[in-house]
Every structure is written in structure tokens, then in C-alpha cells.
Scaffold this motif. Sequence first.
Motif, PDB file in Angstrom:
ATOM      1  N   GLU A  42      26.301  22.990  44.836  1.00 30.10           N
ATOM      2  CA  GLU A  42      25.159  23.392  44.016  1.00 30.10           C
ATOM      3  C   GLU A  42      24.307  24.350  44.827  1.00 30.10           C
ATOM      4  O   GLU A  42      23.896  24.021  45.940  1.00 30.10           O
ATOM      5  CB  GLU A  42      24.352  22.157  43.599  1.00 30.10           C
ATOM      6  N   PHE A  43      24.073  25.528  44.277  1.00 35.27           N
ATOM      7  CA  PHE A  43      23.288  26.573  44.952  1.00 35.27           C
ATOM      8  C   PHE A  43      23.834  26.885  46.344  1.00 35.27           C
ATOM      9  O   PHE A  43      23.089  27.105  47.291  1.00 35.27           O
ATOM     10  CB  PHE A  43      21.807  26.188  45.026  1.00 35.27           C
ATOM     11  N   GLY A  44      25.164  26.861  46.474  1.00 34.11           N
ATOM     12  CA  GLY A  44      25.813  27.185  47.732  1.00 34.11           C
ATOM     13  C   GLY A  44      25.852  26.070  48.750  1.00 34.11           C
ATOM     14  O   GLY A  44      26.318  26.272  49.874  1.00 34.11           O
ATOM     15  N   ASP A  45      25.366  24.900  48.394  1.00 33.11           N
ATOM     16  CA  ASP A  45      25.347  23.763  49.322  1.00 33.11           C
ATOM     17  C   ASP A  45      26.276  22.650  48.851  1.00 33.11           C
ATOM     18  O   ASP A  45      26.422  22.400  47.654  1.00 33.11           O
ATOM     19  CB  ASP A  45      23.931  23.180  49.437  1.00 33.11           C
ATOM     20  N   LEU A  46      26.867  21.954  49.811  1.00 32.94           N
ATOM     21  CA  LEU A  46      27.671  20.773  49.527  1.00 32.94           C
ATOM     22  C   LEU A  46      26.716  19.659  49.096  1.00 32.94           C
ATOM     23  O   LEU A  46      25.795  19.316  49.831  1.00 32.94           O
ATOM     24  CB  LEU A  46      28.436  20.341  50.781  1.00 32.94           C
ATOM     25  N   VAL A  47      26.933  19.130  47.893  1.00 29.83           N
ATOM     26  CA  VAL A  47      26.077  18.046  47.417  1.00 29.83           C
ATOM     27  C   VAL A  47      26.856  16.772  47.128  1.00 29.83           C
ATOM     28  O   VAL A  47      26.270  15.736  46.828  1.00 29.83           O
ATOM     29  CB  VAL A  47      25.251  18.460  46.173  1.00 29.83           C
ATOM     30  N   GLY A  48      28.196  16.836  47.205  1.00 32.42           N
ATOM     31  CA  GLY A  48      28.967  15.637  46.954  1.00 32.42           C
ATOM     32  C   GLY A  48      30.457  15.895  46.943  1.00 32.42           C
ATOM     33  O   GLY A  48      30.915  17.029  47.110  1.00 32.42           O
ATOM     34  N   MET A  49      31.195  14.809  46.747  1.00 34.85           N
ATOM     35  CA  MET A  49      32.651  14.859  46.615  1.00 34.85           C
ATOM     36  C   MET A  49      33.030  14.016  45.408  1.00 34.85           C
ATOM     37  O   MET A  49      32.444  12.967  45.158  1.00 34.85           O
ATOM     38  CB  MET A  49      33.336  14.264  47.847  1.00 34.85           C
ATOM     39  N   LEU A  50      34.031  14.504  44.701  1.00 41.20           N
ATOM     40  CA  LEU A  50      34.612  13.736  43.614  1.00 41.20           C
ATOM     41  C   LEU A  50      36.071  13.527  43.981  1.00 41.20           C
ATOM     42  O   LEU A  50      36.812  14.496  44.149  1.00 41.20           O
ATOM     43  CB  LEU A  50      34.497  14.478  42.283  1.00 41.20           C
ATOM     44  N   THR A  51      36.456  12.274  44.145  1.00 41.59           N
ATOM     45  CA  THR A  51      37.841  11.963  44.476  1.00 41.59           C
ATOM     46  C   THR A  51      38.407  11.054  43.403  1.00 41.59           C
ATOM     47  O   THR A  51      37.687  10.578  42.512  1.00 41.59           O
ATOM     48  CB  THR A  51      37.962  11.257  45.851  1.00 41.59           C
ATOM     49  N   PHE A  52      39.706  10.807  43.503  1.00 39.66           N
ATOM     50  CA  PHE A  52      40.318   9.928  42.515  1.00 39.66           C
ATOM     51  C   PHE A  52      39.673   8.551  42.530  1.00 39.66           C
ATOM     52  O   PHE A  52      39.672   7.843  41.530  1.00 39.66           O
ATOM     53  CB  PHE A  52      41.840   9.856  42.691  1.00 39.66           C
ATOM     54  N   ARG A  53      39.070   8.151  43.650  1.00 40.85           N
ATOM     55  CA  ARG A  53      38.397   6.851  43.738  1.00 40.85           C
ATOM     56  C   ARG A  53      37.219   6.788  42.761  1.00 40.85           C
ATOM     57  O   ARG A  53      37.054   5.811  42.027  1.00 40.85           O
ATOM     58  CB  ARG A  53      37.913   6.599  45.167  1.00 40.85           C
ATOM     59  N   GLU A  54      36.421   7.848  42.718  1.00 40.05           N
ATOM     60  CA  GLU A  54      35.288   7.885  41.793  1.00 40.05           C
ATOM     61  C   GLU A  54      35.765   7.966  40.342  1.00 40.05           C
ATOM     62  O   GLU A  54      35.150   7.380  39.441  1.00 40.05           O
ATOM     63  CB  GLU A  54      34.352   9.065  42.115  1.00 40.05           C
ATOM     64  N   VAL A  55      36.872   8.659  40.121  1.00 44.20           N
ATOM     65  CA  VAL A  55      37.439   8.754  38.772  1.00 44.20           C
ATOM     66  C   VAL A  55      37.900   7.377  38.301  1.00 44.20           C
ATOM     67  O   VAL A  55      37.633   6.970  37.154  1.00 44.20           O
ATOM     68  CB  VAL A  55      38.593   9.785  38.719  1.00 44.20           C
ATOM     69  N   ILE A  56      38.562   6.625  39.170  1.00 42.29           N
ATOM     70  CA  ILE A  56      39.018   5.273  38.820  1.00 42.29           C
ATOM     71  C   ILE A  56      37.818   4.381  38.503  1.00 42.29           C
ATOM     72  O   ILE A  56      37.840   3.604  37.543  1.00 42.29           O
ATOM     73  CB  ILE A  56      39.862   4.654  39.967  1.00 42.29           C
ATOM     74  N   LYS A  57      36.748   4.496  39.293  1.00 38.98           N
ATOM     75  CA  LYS A  57      35.544   3.704  39.032  1.00 38.98           C
ATOM     76  C   LYS A  57      34.947   4.061  37.677  1.00 38.98           C
ATOM     77  O   LYS A  57      34.483   3.182  36.942  1.00 38.98           O
ATOM     78  CB  LYS A  57      34.510   3.923  40.139  1.00 38.98           C
ATOM     79  N   ALA A  58      34.945   5.350  37.340  1.00 38.69           N
ATOM     80  CA  ALA A  58      34.418   5.783  36.037  1.00 38.69           C
ATOM     81  C   ALA A  58      35.269   5.209  34.905  1.00 38.69           C
ATOM     82  O   ALA A  58      34.731   4.719  33.895  1.00 38.69           O
ATOM     83  CB  ALA A  58      34.384   7.309  35.956  1.00 38.69           C
ATOM     84  N   LEU A  59      36.577   5.252  35.073  1.00 35.43           N
ATOM     85  CA  LEU A  59      37.473   4.689  34.059  1.00 35.43           C
ATOM     86  C   LEU A  59      37.220   3.187  33.877  1.00 35.43           C
ATOM     87  O   LEU A  59      37.144   2.676  32.766  1.00 35.43           O
ATOM     88  CB  LEU A  59      38.933   4.924  34.434  1.00 35.43           C
ATOM     89  N   HIS A  60      37.076   2.504  34.980  1.00 33.18           N
ATOM     90  CA  HIS A  60      36.834   1.064  34.936  1.00 33.18           C
ATOM     91  C   HIS A  60      35.496   0.762  34.251  1.00 33.18           C
ATOM     92  O   HIS A  60      35.395  -0.140  33.417  1.00 33.18           O
ATOM     93  CB  HIS A  60      36.846   0.476  36.353  1.00 33.18           C
ATOM     94  N   GLY A  61      34.468   1.525  34.604  1.00 35.61           N
ATOM     95  CA  GLY A  61      33.134   1.309  34.036  1.00 35.61           C
ATOM     96  C   GLY A  61      33.034   1.657  32.563  1.00 35.61           C
ATOM     97  O   GLY A  61      32.131   1.182  31.863  1.00 35.61           O
ATOM     98  N   ASP A  76      30.361  11.093  44.917  1.00 34.12           N
ATOM     99  CA  ASP A  76      29.829  10.509  46.152  1.00 34.12           C
ATOM    100  C   ASP A  76      28.756  11.475  46.639  1.00 34.12           C
ATOM    101  O   ASP A  76      29.050  12.601  47.029  1.00 34.12           O
ATOM    102  CB  ASP A  76      30.963  10.370  47.176  1.00 34.12           C
ATOM    103  N   ASP A  77      27.495  11.018  46.601  1.00 33.28           N
ATOM    104  CA  ASP A  77      26.358  11.879  46.962  1.00 33.28           C
ATOM    105  C   ASP A  77      26.272  12.186  48.455  1.00 33.28           C
ATOM    106  O   ASP A  77      25.631  13.155  48.851  1.00 33.28           O
ATOM    107  CB  ASP A  77      25.034  11.212  46.579  1.00 33.28           C
ATOM    108  N   TYR A  78      26.858  11.324  49.268  1.00 32.20           N
ATOM    109  CA  TYR A  78      26.732  11.464  50.720  1.00 32.20           C
ATOM    110  C   TYR A  78      28.102  11.432  51.392  1.00 32.20           C
ATOM    111  O   TYR A  78      28.422  10.486  52.121  1.00 32.20           O
ATOM    112  CB  TYR A  78      25.836  10.360  51.288  1.00 32.20           C
ATOM    113  N   PRO A  79      28.920  12.461  51.157  1.00 32.94           N
ATOM    114  CA  PRO A  79      30.255  12.434  51.778  1.00 32.94           C
ATOM    115  C   PRO A  79      30.164  12.577  53.293  1.00 32.94           C
ATOM    116  O   PRO A  79      29.281  13.262  53.817  1.00 32.94           O
ATOM    117  CB  PRO A  79      30.956  13.638  51.155  1.00 32.94           C
ATOM    118  N   ILE A  80      31.050  11.910  53.964  1.00 33.28           N
ATOM    119  CA  ILE A  80      31.157  12.030  55.417  1.00 33.28           C
ATOM    120  C   ILE A  80      31.802  13.381  55.696  1.00 33.28           C
ATOM    121  O   ILE A  80      32.789  13.747  55.057  1.00 33.28           O
ATOM    122  CB  ILE A  80      32.032  10.899  55.991  1.00 33.28           C
ATOM    123  N   THR A  81      31.255  14.121  56.643  1.00 29.29           N
ATOM    124  CA  THR A  81      31.803  15.430  56.978  1.00 29.29           C
ATOM    125  C   THR A  81      32.211  15.461  58.450  1.00 29.29           C
ATOM    126  O   THR A  81      31.775  14.635  59.248  1.00 29.29           O
ATOM    127  CB  THR A  81      30.781  16.555  56.717  1.00 29.29           C
TER     128      THR A  81
END
Length: 150
Positions: A42-61, A76-81
Motif C-alpha cells: 500500500e502506497f509503496g510499503d509492505l503492509v502484510g502477507m496473504l498466504t494459503f494459511r490465511e485463505v484456509i482460515k477465511a474458508l473455515h470462518g 497477516d498485518d505483521y509479517p516476519i521479514t
Amino acid sequence: MKVSEILQVKGNILYTVTPDMPLVEAVTTMSEKDIGSLVVMEFGDLVGMLTFREVIKALHGNSGALGDGTVRKHMDDYPITVTPDTDVNEVRRIMLEKHARYLPVMNAKTLLGVISFYDVAKAVLEAQSFENRMLKAYIRDWPAETAEED
């Protein structure tokens, strides 16, 4: 071995999305590109990561449906870099301890790429295979010992 070496071998193809993109579109991109993660910018900055883990959680929810949510709601708002200078053994430790399969590589505020558990495993295997071949070649070329006469 450093993260920068893994990125050189891997190449620089990088897929990003915005936080306001519908989750359905992001999942379509992941499926079409056969990738397990998307970097959220967002606006040239890393603000998060979307992985299959978050997708699975969304499906479950959502009882098996992705729903109408955006990437922001599920990312994930705070990805490890890591940095290009991070040692691969440190990356392995981080990935195992934090259960992180994808790590963005940052040089200050600049995103250089993403390394996956697969990328790290492949790099380590190739390095070990190379070392193994060198050791075998060294042993094969070992000078013959001459028996000393008394």
C-alpha cells in the motif's frame, strides 16, 4: 549462504496485491500463478502477507466460502521479514520457530522478493550436494601413500 544468494537463483518474479482487493481476486491470482503467497503493498510499503494459511482460515470462518471480504481483513498485518544479508541458517530457524513458510526480503523499506520454505530447502540441498561432490572428488584424488622402508 545468504538470502541474497537464494534470491539470485530464484529470480525476481514477485506478485503483489493491495489491501483493498477482494479476497476472491487474490485467491484467483494465487491459483492462476500457482503460488502460495502474495505480498500486500500500500502506497509503496509492505503492509502484510496473504498466504494459503490465511485463505484456509477465511474458508473455515465462512463455512467453506471465501465471502466478500478484502485482503486487509484476512492478511497477516505483521509479517516476519529478513534482509539479503540474513544467513540461511537463521532463516531456517525463523521459519521453523515461527511456522512461517514465506518471508519477505527487505532492504530497508525496499521489497526485494519473497523466499519460501521450498526455496530455502532447495538451496540447502543444492549446497550440500555440491559440497558432497567436492568431498568425493577430493577423496578420489587423495594421493596414494607410499610405504616407508625401515
